[in-house]
Design a protein around this motif. Structure first.
Motif, mmCIF file in Angstrom:
data_model
loop_
_atom_site.group_PDB
_atom_site.id
_atom_site.type_symbol
_atom_site.label_atom_id
_atom_site.label_comp_id
_atom_site.label_asym_id
_atom_site.label_seq_id
_atom_site.Cartn_x
_atom_site.Cartn_y
_atom_site.Cartn_z
ATOM 1 N N PHE A 1 -5.369 -14.938 -2.655
ATOM 2 C CA PHE A 1 -4.790 -13.834 -1.876
ATOM 3 C C PHE A 1 -6.017 -13.170 -1.250
ATOM 4 N N SER A 2 -6.425 -13.720 -0.085
ATOM 5 C CA SER A 2 -7.764 -13.447 0.439
ATOM 6 C C SER A 2 -7.946 -12.025 0.974
ATOM 7 N N GLU A 3 -6.873 -11.354 1.360
ATOM 8 C CA GLU A 3 -6.942 -9.923 1.722
ATOM 9 C C GLU A 3 -5.569 -9.324 1.517
ATOM 10 N N ASP B 1 -11.758 -25.539 1.443
ATOM 11 C CA ASP B 1 -11.692 -25.614 -0.016
ATOM 12 C C ASP B 1 -10.604 -24.713 -0.587
ATOM 13 N N ILE B 2 -10.319 -23.626 0.124
ATOM 14 C CA ILE B 2 -9.417 -22.606 -0.416
ATOM 15 C C ILE B 2 -8.337 -22.283 0.610
ATOM 16 N N MET B 3 -7.088 -22.300 0.173
ATOM 17 C CA MET B 3 -5.960 -21.917 1.015
ATOM 18 C C MET B 3 -5.671 -20.441 0.751
ATOM 19 N N GLY B 4 -5.976 -19.600 1.718
ATOM 20 C CA GLY B 4 -5.842 -18.165 1.531
ATOM 21 C C GLY B 4 -4.611 -17.601 2.212
ATOM 22 N N ALA B 5 -4.440 -16.304 2.038
ATOM 23 C CA ALA B 5 -3.364 -15.577 2.720
ATOM 24 C C ALA B 5 -3.810 -14.132 2.836
ATOM 25 N N ASP B 6 -3.728 -13.579 4.039
ATOM 26 C CA ASP B 6 -4.021 -12.161 4.262
ATOM 27 C C ASP B 6 -2.692 -11.474 4.579
ATOM 28 N N VAL B 7 -2.195 -10.695 3.648
ATOM 29 C CA VAL B 7 -0.929 -9.990 3.894
ATOM 30 C C VAL B 7 -1.067 -8.567 3.366
ATOM 31 N N TYR B 8 -0.875 -7.591 4.237
ATOM 32 C CA TYR B 8 -0.994 -6.177 3.862
ATOM 33 C C TYR B 8 0.378 -5.546 3.666
ATOM 34 N N HIS B 9 0.368 -4.486 2.865
ATOM 35 C CA HIS B 9 1.572 -3.685 2.635
ATOM 36 C C HIS B 9 1.497 -2.448 3.539
ATOM 37 N N PHE B 10 2.354 -2.407 4.520
ATOM 38 C CA PHE B 10 2.431 -1.242 5.408
ATOM 39 C C PHE B 10 3.673 -0.429 5.050
ATOM 40 N N GLY B 11 3.589 0.881 5.239
ATOM 41 C CA GLY B 11 4.799 1.716 5.180
ATOM 42 C C GLY B 11 5.276 2.091 3.787
ATOM 43 N N GLY B 12 4.414 2.016 2.779
ATOM 44 C CA GLY B 12 4.773 2.513 1.449
ATOM 45 C C GLY B 12 6.091 1.956 0.937
ATOM 46 N N GLU B 13 6.873 2.827 0.307
ATOM 47 C CA GLU B 13 8.159 2.434 -0.309
ATOM 48 C C GLU B 13 9.075 1.724 0.695
ATOM 49 N N LYS B 14 9.109 2.280 1.902
ATOM 50 C CA LYS B 14 9.989 1.726 2.936
ATOM 51 C C LYS B 14 9.590 0.295 3.316
ATOM 52 N N GLY B 15 8.297 0.066 3.322
ATOM 53 C CA GLY B 15 7.816 -1.259 3.734
ATOM 54 C C GLY B 15 7.743 -2.262 2.594
ATOM 55 N N LEU B 16 8.157 -1.832 1.396
ATOM 56 C CA LEU B 16 7.994 -2.695 0.225
ATOM 57 C C LEU B 16 8.769 -4.016 0.306
ATOM 58 N N PRO C 1 0.587 -17.153 -8.903
ATOM 59 C CA PRO C 1 -0.800 -17.099 -9.391
ATOM 60 C C PRO C 1 -1.771 -17.777 -8.418
ATOM 61 N N VAL C 2 -2.846 -17.083 -8.151
ATOM 62 C CA VAL C 2 -3.908 -17.605 -7.269
ATOM 63 C C VAL C 2 -5.251 -17.325 -7.945
ATOM 64 N N SER C 3 -6.323 -17.914 -7.438
ATOM 65 C CA SER C 3 -7.599 -17.779 -8.147
ATOM 66 C C SER C 3 -8.177 -16.362 -8.029
ATOM 67 N N TYR C 4 -8.001 -15.728 -6.862
ATOM 68 C CA TYR C 4 -8.499 -14.354 -6.742
ATOM 69 C C TYR C 4 -7.695 -13.573 -5.718
ATOM 70 N N VAL C 5 -7.829 -12.255 -5.815
ATOM 71 C CA VAL C 5 -7.192 -11.348 -4.854
ATOM 72 C C VAL C 5 -8.243 -10.318 -4.437
ATOM 73 N N VAL C 6 -8.270 -10.002 -3.148
ATOM 74 C CA VAL C 6 -9.241 -9.022 -2.642
ATOM 75 C C VAL C 6 -8.498 -7.880 -1.950
ATOM 76 N N ASP D 1 -6.425 -22.630 -13.686
ATOM 77 C CA ASP D 1 -5.865 -23.351 -14.837
ATOM 78 C C ASP D 1 -5.418 -22.380 -15.929
ATOM 79 N N SER D 2 -6.087 -21.233 -16.013
ATOM 80 C CA SER D 2 -5.722 -20.243 -17.035
ATOM 81 C C SER D 2 -4.718 -19.237 -16.504
ATOM 82 N N ALA D 3 -4.198 -19.459 -15.304
ATOM 83 C CA ALA D 3 -3.273 -18.506 -14.657
ATOM 84 C C ALA D 3 -3.860 -17.094 -14.650
ATOM 85 N N ALA D 4 -5.181 -17.013 -14.471
ATOM 86 C CA ALA D 4 -5.849 -15.717 -14.381
ATOM 87 C C ALA D 4 -6.259 -15.473 -12.931
#
Ligand code: BMA
Length: 365
Positions: free
Chosen positions: A291-293, A249-264, A317-322, A42-45
């Motif tokens: 943003f669960s992982e 209870d929670i809709m998550g998403a696990d998305v990693y950044h691979f490949g540095g600048e190129k993979g951005l 905005p999501v409730s938490y990021v790990v 609710d606080s967009a935090a």
């Protein structure tokens, strides 16, 4: 994988009060945590989390009072992330060598400082316990859990061990500590034995239901359930194996950044797309989103926190990021900064963003 041997020496538990019983509270610990995460939303935090944060870091292992996040941002993370792999075999330490007694103490310490705790389970293969979550040679493991009485009852025993651990997470007054549990994660990929190419949608859902039934039977009422597909193309793929509103209870998403600048560009596109779906289906169902992982291994972009992660969170905005762990025994396997690491300045600025919450800021929520 040598699972039982602790990679660093466990520190003995000193303050367990888990045998004490408290009077039943008006709301469960899970409901209380849900309310706090909803307040964040609710606080967009966004609460920031780090895996195995207080038990080891890039250059240390097993100390107390340390954290790579604390030593760079000046505060512990708002969320401590943990993995329960090896609880199934009643081992004393998890698959990365973290003692379950130490973990239990750290969960309570994190609760005391106002933060919260989230859990995954890299469980072994119940059809062949000598193999692990990443065993893909047998594509019938989930089906065996559901249809073979020997494998099924081993799975039930393993899950009972896990449920009992969650029941043991208590404050000094005996009240239960609410936590997030994220079983059968990244199932839209096919790198775990419960992955998309290794079981049918119906079997995946049945696996989830069976897990929940065991937790219910054991009286676990301090767990919020997080569903966490890997990156998806669309809502249909995200929801294909969704176990049902009463299980999540929670809709998550696990998305990693691979490949540095190129993979951005790929990371930006896939993280935003998957988080947008998670947020949409969460809003439609009165659920939370997370943003669960995520993370960028070895942090090749020094500005990653403010130039990459923060804009994604501001847009979605999501409730938490790990972010994942800073392995002490694999020099290139780290996702959070540590003293002297190149992204420390960016991480400090990320910490200072009014949108991002670390442990100290959690008292507001
Ligand atoms: C993976 C890696 C492994 C670890 C596993 C479970 O992503 O970090 O080294 O064993 O998670 O924590």
């Amino acid at each position: 994988m040598v699972a039982a041997a602790a990679l660093c020496q466990p520190i003995m538990s000193t303050s367990c009060a888990r045998s004490a019983e408290a009077a039943a509270p008006a709301t469960t610990a899970a409901q209380q945590l849900r309310e706090r995460l909803a307040n964040l939303t609710d606080s967009a935090a966004v609460a920031f989390g780090h895996h195995d944060d207080p038990v080891y870091g890039h250059t240390w292992c097993g100390d107390t009072g340390r954290s790579d996040v604390l030593e760079t941002a000046g505060e512990y993370p708002a969320a401590m992330s943990w993995d329960m792999g090896m609880i199934e075999l009643a081992d004393s330490a998890n698959l990365d060598g973290v003692s379950f007694d130490r973990m239990r103490d750290e969960v309570a310490a994190q609760d005391l400082r106002g933060g919260f705790n989230v859990f995954s389970w890299h469980v072994r293969n119940p059809a062949d316990p000598s193999t692990d979550s990443w065993f893909l040679a047998d594509t019938t493991i989930v089906s065996q859990i559901l249809n073979d009485s020997i494998v099924g009852s081993r799975f039930d025993n393993w899950t009972t061990n896990l449920a009992q651990f969650f029941n043991s997470l208590r404050r000094a007054d005996g009240s239960k500590i609410g936590v997030v549990f994220r079983p059968w994660h990244e199932h839209t990929g096919s790198w775990f034995w419960w992955g998309a190419k290794l079981c049918t949608p119906d079997d995946y859902k049945a696996l989830w239901h069976r897990t929940r039934e065991i937790f219910d039977r054991e009286g676990v009422d301090n767990v919020l359930w997080a569903y966490s597909p890997d990156r998806v193309a669309d809502e249909q793929q995200y929801m294909e194996r969704y176990p049902g509103d009463e299980y999540v209870d929670i809709m998550g998403a696990d998305v990693y950044h691979f490949g540095g600048e190129k993979g951005l560009p790929t990371y930006r596109r896939d993280a935003s797309r998957t988080l947008a779906v998670a947020r949409k289906v969460a809003a439609e169902r009165g659920k939370l989103a997370a943003f669960s992982e995520t993370g960028s291994e070895t942090l090749p972009m020094a500005g990653w926190w403010t130039e990459v992660l923060l804009p994604i969170l501001e847009e979605n905005p999501v409730s938490y990021v790990v972010v994942w762990r800073n392995a002490h025994d694999k020099p290139t396997h780290y996702y959070a900064p540590f003293a002297g690491e190149a992204s420390v300045e960016s991480f400090k600025n990320f910490h200072d963003s009014p949108k991002v919450v670390f442990a100290g800021g959690m008292s507001k929520f």
